[in-house]
Design a protein around this motif. Structure first.
Motif, PDB file in Angstrom:
ATOM      1  N   LEU A   1      32.910 -48.891  96.556  1.00  0.00           N
ATOM      2  CA  LEU A   1      34.354 -48.886  96.801  1.00  0.00           C
ATOM      3  C   LEU A   1      35.035 -49.894  95.880  1.00  0.00           C
ATOM      4  O   LEU A   1      36.153 -49.677  95.414  1.00  0.00           O
ATOM      5  CB  LEU A   1      34.639 -49.220  98.272  1.00  0.00           C
ATOM      6  CG  LEU A   1      34.109 -48.193  99.272  1.00  0.00           C
ATOM      7  CD1 LEU A   1      34.091 -48.753 100.682  1.00  0.00           C
ATOM      8  CD2 LEU A   1      34.941 -46.931  99.219  1.00  0.00           C
ATOM      9  N   ASN A   2      34.335 -50.989  95.634  1.00  0.00           N
ATOM     10  CA  ASN A   2      34.781 -52.001  94.666  1.00  0.00           C
ATOM     11  C   ASN A   2      36.234 -52.447  94.822  1.00  0.00           C
ATOM     12  O   ASN A   2      36.960 -52.587  93.845  1.00  0.00           O
ATOM     13  CB  ASN A   2      34.544 -51.507  93.232  1.00  0.00           C
ATOM     14  CG  ASN A   2      33.060 -51.457  92.929  1.00  0.00           C
ATOM     15  OD1 ASN A   2      32.321 -52.370  93.334  1.00  0.00           O
ATOM     16  ND2 ASN A   2      32.625 -50.409  92.274  1.00  0.00           N
ATOM     17  N   ALA A   3      36.641 -52.630  96.043  1.00  0.00           N
ATOM     18  CA  ALA A   3      38.001 -53.136  96.255  1.00  0.00           C
ATOM     19  C   ALA A   3      38.020 -54.661  96.331  1.00  0.00           C
ATOM     20  O   ALA A   3      39.062 -55.279  96.190  1.00  0.00           O
ATOM     21  CB  ALA A   3      38.575 -52.540  97.535  1.00  0.00           C
ATOM     22  N   LEU A   4      36.837 -55.253  96.596  1.00  0.00           N
ATOM     23  CA  LEU A   4      36.792 -56.697  96.836  1.00  0.00           C
ATOM     24  C   LEU A   4      35.917 -57.429  95.823  1.00  0.00           C
ATOM     25  O   LEU A   4      35.020 -56.849  95.233  1.00  0.00           O
ATOM     26  CB  LEU A   4      36.215 -56.975  98.234  1.00  0.00           C
ATOM     27  CG  LEU A   4      36.951 -56.408  99.426  1.00  0.00           C
ATOM     28  CD1 LEU A   4      36.208 -56.772 100.707  1.00  0.00           C
ATOM     29  CD2 LEU A   4      38.379 -56.930  99.491  1.00  0.00           C
ATOM     30  N   GLU A   5      36.183 -58.713  95.704  1.00  0.00           N
ATOM     31  CA  GLU A   5      35.302 -59.579  94.910  1.00  0.00           C
ATOM     32  C   GLU A   5      35.268 -60.950  95.583  1.00  0.00           C
ATOM     33  O   GLU A   5      36.104 -61.276  96.412  1.00  0.00           O
ATOM     34  CB  GLU A   5      35.818 -59.723  93.475  1.00  0.00           C
ATOM     35  CG  GLU A   5      37.133 -60.478  93.398  1.00  0.00           C
ATOM     36  CD  GLU A   5      37.557 -60.837  91.980  1.00  0.00           C
ATOM     37  OE1 GLU A   5      36.792 -60.580  91.037  1.00  0.00           O
ATOM     38  OE2 GLU A   5      38.667 -61.393  91.839  1.00  0.00           O
ATOM     39  N   MET A   6      34.281 -61.763  95.189  1.00  0.00           N
ATOM     40  CA  MET A   6      34.213 -63.142  95.656  1.00  0.00           C
ATOM     41  C   MET A   6      34.896 -64.004  94.595  1.00  0.00           C
ATOM     42  O   MET A   6      34.629 -63.827  93.399  1.00  0.00           O
ATOM     43  CB  MET A   6      32.749 -63.576  95.767  1.00  0.00           C
ATOM     44  CG  MET A   6      32.050 -63.544  97.091  1.00  0.00           C
ATOM     45  SD  MET A   6      32.930 -63.506  98.597  1.00  0.00           S
ATOM     46  CE  MET A   6      31.874 -64.408  99.690  1.00  0.00           C
ATOM     47  N   THR A   7      35.737 -64.913  94.996  1.00  0.00           N
ATOM     48  CA  THR A   7      36.363 -65.806  94.024  1.00  0.00           C
ATOM     49  C   THR A   7      35.346 -66.860  93.591  1.00  0.00           C
ATOM     50  O   THR A   7      34.261 -66.949  94.167  1.00  0.00           O
ATOM     51  CB  THR A   7      37.560 -66.554  94.654  1.00  0.00           C
ATOM     52  OG1 THR A   7      37.045 -67.386  95.700  1.00  0.00           O
ATOM     53  CG2 THR A   7      38.596 -65.614  95.199  1.00  0.00           C
ATOM     54  N   GLU A   8      35.729 -67.678  92.616  1.00  0.00           N
ATOM     55  CA  GLU A   8      34.831 -68.749  92.167  1.00  0.00           C
ATOM     56  C   GLU A   8      34.482 -69.688  93.309  1.00  0.00           C
ATOM     57  O   GLU A   8      33.449 -70.325  93.341  1.00  0.00           O
ATOM     58  CB  GLU A   8      35.519 -69.576  91.075  1.00  0.00           C
ATOM     59  CG  GLU A   8      35.241 -69.018  89.710  1.00  0.00           C
ATOM     60  CD  GLU A   8      35.833 -69.875  88.624  1.00  0.00           C
ATOM     61  OE1 GLU A   8      36.268 -70.998  88.897  1.00  0.00           O
ATOM     62  OE2 GLU A   8      35.867 -69.374  87.495  1.00  0.00           O
ATOM     63  N   ASN A   9      35.394 -69.745  94.266  1.00  0.00           N
ATOM     64  CA  ASN A   9      35.209 -70.610  95.426  1.00  0.00           C
ATOM     65  C   ASN A   9      34.490 -69.900  96.575  1.00  0.00           C
ATOM     66  O   ASN A   9      34.518 -70.339  97.708  1.00  0.00           O
ATOM     67  CB  ASN A   9      36.596 -71.092  95.891  1.00  0.00           C
ATOM     68  CG  ASN A   9      36.495 -72.386  96.634  1.00  0.00           C
ATOM     69  OD1 ASN A   9      35.472 -73.066  96.571  1.00  0.00           O
ATOM     70  ND2 ASN A   9      37.544 -72.712  97.368  1.00  0.00           N
ATOM     71  N   ASP A  10      33.891 -68.744  96.254  1.00  0.00           N
ATOM     72  CA  ASP A  10      33.145 -67.955  97.233  1.00  0.00           C
ATOM     73  C   ASP A  10      33.982 -67.437  98.392  1.00  0.00           C
ATOM     74  O   ASP A  10      33.502 -67.330  99.526  1.00  0.00           O
ATOM     75  CB  ASP A  10      31.941 -68.746  97.798  1.00  0.00           C
ATOM     76  CG  ASP A  10      30.861 -68.953  96.766  1.00  0.00           C
ATOM     77  OD1 ASP A  10      30.737 -68.089  95.884  1.00  0.00           O
ATOM     78  OD2 ASP A  10      30.176 -69.984  96.818  1.00  0.00           O
ATOM     79  N   MET A  11      35.261 -67.141  98.118  1.00  0.00           N
ATOM     80  CA  MET A  11      36.100 -66.527  99.152  1.00  0.00           C
ATOM     81  C   MET A  11      36.342 -65.067  98.762  1.00  0.00           C
ATOM     82  O   MET A  11      36.513 -64.768  97.580  1.00  0.00           O
ATOM     83  CB  MET A  11      37.468 -67.223  99.224  1.00  0.00           C
ATOM     84  CG  MET A  11      37.391 -68.669  99.612  1.00  0.00           C
ATOM     85  SD  MET A  11      36.768 -68.858 101.262  1.00  0.00           S
ATOM     86  CE  MET A  11      38.218 -69.375 102.088  1.00  0.00           C
ATOM     87  N   PRO A  12      36.404 -64.147  99.735  1.00  0.00           N
ATOM     88  CA  PRO A  12      36.667 -62.746  99.386  1.00  0.00           C
ATOM     89  C   PRO A  12      38.149 -62.505  99.088  1.00  0.00           C
ATOM     90  O   PRO A  12      39.010 -63.154  99.692  1.00  0.00           O
ATOM     91  CB  PRO A  12      36.244 -62.008 100.653  1.00  0.00           C
ATOM     92  CG  PRO A  12      36.451 -62.986 101.750  1.00  0.00           C
ATOM     93  CD  PRO A  12      36.246 -64.358 101.181  1.00  0.00           C
ATOM     94  N   ARG A  13      38.415 -61.627  98.148  1.00  0.00           N
ATOM     95  CA  ARG A  13      39.807 -61.217  97.889  1.00  0.00           C
ATOM     96  C   ARG A  13      39.781 -59.828  97.258  1.00  0.00           C
ATOM     97  O   ARG A  13      38.752 -59.376  96.764  1.00  0.00           O
ATOM     98  CB  ARG A  13      40.504 -62.218  96.959  1.00  0.00           C
ATOM     99  CG  ARG A  13      40.014 -62.147  95.536  1.00  0.00           C
ATOM    100  CD  ARG A  13      40.850 -62.962  94.570  1.00  0.00           C
ATOM    101  NE  ARG A  13      40.186 -63.010  93.274  1.00  0.00           N
ATOM    102  CZ  ARG A  13      40.277 -64.002  92.432  1.00  0.00           C
ATOM    103  NH1 ARG A  13      41.001 -65.056  92.707  1.00  0.00           N
ATOM    104  NH2 ARG A  13      39.647 -63.955  91.267  1.00  0.00           N
ATOM    105  N   TYR A  14      40.952 -59.178  97.282  1.00  0.00           N
ATOM    106  CA  TYR A  14      41.061 -57.871  96.632  1.00  0.00           C
ATOM    107  C   TYR A  14      40.890 -58.043  95.133  1.00  0.00           C
ATOM    108  O   TYR A  14      41.532 -58.900  94.524  1.00  0.00           O
ATOM    109  CB  TYR A  14      42.450 -57.275  96.868  1.00  0.00           C
ATOM    110  CG  TYR A  14      42.575 -56.455  98.137  1.00  0.00           C
ATOM    111  CD1 TYR A  14      41.689 -55.410  98.413  1.00  0.00           C
ATOM    112  CD2 TYR A  14      43.609 -56.693  99.039  1.00  0.00           C
ATOM    113  CE1 TYR A  14      41.824 -54.651  99.561  1.00  0.00           C
ATOM    114  CE2 TYR A  14      43.745 -55.930 100.200  1.00  0.00           C
ATOM    115  CZ  TYR A  14      42.839 -54.912 100.449  1.00  0.00           C
ATOM    116  OH  TYR A  14      42.970 -54.151 101.578  1.00  0.00           O
ATOM    117  N   ILE A  15      40.038 -57.224  94.540  1.00  0.00           N
ATOM    118  CA  ILE A  15      39.986 -57.169  93.069  1.00  0.00           C
ATOM    119  C   ILE A  15      40.822 -55.964  92.634  1.00  0.00           C
ATOM    120  O   ILE A  15      41.448 -55.955  91.595  1.00  0.00           O
ATOM    121  CB  ILE A  15      38.528 -57.076  92.552  1.00  0.00           C
ATOM    122  CG1 ILE A  15      38.483 -57.093  91.047  1.00  0.00           C
ATOM    123  CG2 ILE A  15      37.789 -55.865  93.067  1.00  0.00           C
ATOM    124  CD1 ILE A  15      37.074 -57.162  90.473  1.00  0.00           C
TER     125      ILE A  15
END
Ligand SMILES: Cc1cc2nc3c(=O)[nH]c(=O)nc-3n(C[C@H](O)[C@H](O)[C@H](O)COP(=O)(O)OP(=O)(O)OC[C@H]3O[C@@H](n4cnc5c(N)ncnc54)[C@H](O)[C@@H]3O)c2cc1C
Ligand code: SF4
Ligand code: SF4
Ligand code: SF4
Length: 380
Positions: free
Chosen positions: A35-49
């Motif tokens: 689905l690839n809607a999400l990613e982990m930020t550099e700070n290891d938090m999830p967000r929409y990509i």
């Protein structure tokens, strides 16, 4: 009809409130399912990509250990009962392998059980957490005895210095990010070692029949009162408070309290309340201490040094433990007689129950403050 909650709700109810445990479960599912809607930020938090990719399937929300969704289903499936969930037996055990005994955290039961599973071809890999620096570890799939031994213990590598880690120190490893690669690696039967939040997310994925959680055949859950994450400023504060140099630490462990072993061999016991300010904020809203849905739960609490307190929870957990014991991978602590054995086990259980209650009460307090409008915000 009840509206399906999507990542937008997860973001608002968990991430923005500062109680995201950074387990990576939401991102792991969303990307494994293409689905690839999400990613982990550099700070290891999830967000929409890519929000346009979001199908609003609601699965990220359901599998998050902080939402409480599917808790009833899990309780039914695992026959949960108060105060610490279902279990068949509690023991204090240790590895029989001299090499593992030298490097393990407590009794080396985790590494020895995984070794038994690998050598008997009952699994073809185990997701563990390998040392990557003084205060960091990374999730890896262990496929050999050597891989397992590299991941054992809670000692720290002297090869990396604190400065090389960019001022971020954490005892938490986001192992779920590895789950999504299992199918691509053609692994059929995998064991996982994880904290309660991680095992909770895996169990929820299994409850929903989500690929690739079906490949996880065995779970070893670590007891967990909290994890730590801090930056340079907090590090300096901590060093001052404890009057130590963090560069001189060789081992960290948690049992009744926080145990620091220095290069000099000196061991320092720090009450948990004294290091609350470097604990991750999400951990204060987490209710599970004894890893209530694992096949086997382990910790140091309640056992003498050199032994792992082991709770056999599921039928599978009991049979793996019994076979590993029978084949000489592990041995149990011996007692003078059955009276002493009974007394020690009662004391062990009393400690597990007491820490579980303490953690649950702490979480209830935090969650009621959040319900009253307090925002924790992201601290670590
Ligand atoms: C972050 C953390 C918090 C803990 N909190 C408590 C506690 O409050 N009270 C208590 O009694 N016990 C706690 N434990 C469990 C305890 O420290 C031992 O891990 C446990 O008793 C098993 O010991 P062992 O010698 O059998 O394991 P070993 O044979 O040494 O194997 C340890 C295993 O743990 C895995 N591991 C190490 N660090 C991590 C990590 N960060 N995330 C996921 N896996 C990891 C390793 O890959 C390895 O497979 C905690 C462990 C961790 C990692
Ligand atoms: S597609 Fe599904 S799992 Fe991915 S962000 Fe949207 S709701 Fe969550
Ligand atoms: S706790 Fe885990 S599943 Fe929940 S939002 Fe954070 S990373 Fe995602
Ligand atoms: S206390 Fe342990 S199980 Fe709970 S969120 Fe923190 S790391 Fe995860």
């Amino acid at each position: 009809m009840e509206e399906i909650k999507s990542f937008k709700d997860l973001d608002r109810e968990v991430v923005e409130k500062g109680i995201c445990g950074k387990c990576g479960g939401c991102v792991s599912f969303c990307s494994a399912g293409e689905l690839n809607a999400l990613e982990m930020t550099e700070n290891d938090m999830p967000r929409y990509i890519n929000e346009d990719n979001c199908q609003k399937c609601g699965i990220c929300y359901m599998i998050c250990p902080q939402t409480g969704t599917l808790n009833v289903e899990l309780q039914e499936k695992f026959g949960w009962k108060p105060p610490i969930g279902d279990y068949q037996k509690v023991t204090s055990a240790q590895t029989t392998d001299k090499k593992i005994r030298k490097i393990c955290t407590d009794g080396g039961v985790v590494t020895s059980l995984l070794l038994y599973l690998l050598e008997r071809n009952l699994i073809n890999g185990a997701i563990v957490s390998k040392k990557a620096g003084r205060f960091t570890r990374k999730a890896v799939i262990a496929r050999t005895r050597e891989d397992l031994i590299e991941a054992a213990g809670s000692t720290f590598s002297g090869s990396l210095h604190l400065e090389e880690l960019g001022g971020k120190y954490t005892t938490y490893t986001p192992i779920l990010s590895t789950v999504k690669s299992l199918e691509k690696r053609y692994l059929q039967d995998v064991a996982v070692v994880g904290t309660p939040c991680q095992i909770n997310a895996i169990r929820k994925m299994q409850c929903l029949g989500i690929i690739p959680a079906h490949l996880i055949k065995f779970t070893i859950g670590l007891f967990c009162i909290e994890n730590f994450s801090f930056d340079d400023v907090a590090r300096e504060r901590l060093e001052k408070k404890l009057d130590i140099n963090l560069e001189s630490i060789v081992k960290l462990n948690i049992k009744d309290d926080f145990i620091i072993t220095m290069t000099s061999g000196v061991t320092i016991h720090v009450p948990l309340e004294e290091i609350d300010d470097v604990a991750r904020t999400a951990c204060f809203a987490c209710q599970d201490f004894s890893n209530e849905y694992a096949d086997i739960s382990v910790g140091g609490l309640g056992s003498p040094d050199g032994y792992t307190t082991t709770l056999l929870r599921t039928k599978l957990g009991s049979s793996v433990y019994d076979e590993a014991l029978h084949r000489g991978y592990i041995q149990e602590r011996t007692f003078e007689d059955s009276e002493e054995s009974k007394l020690e086990k009662t004391k062990m259980m009393a400690k597990i129950v007491s820490y579980s209650r303490r953690k649950r009460m702490r979480a209830e307090k935090k969650l009621s403050k959040l319900a009253g409008g307090e925002m924790l915000g992201e601290k670590n």
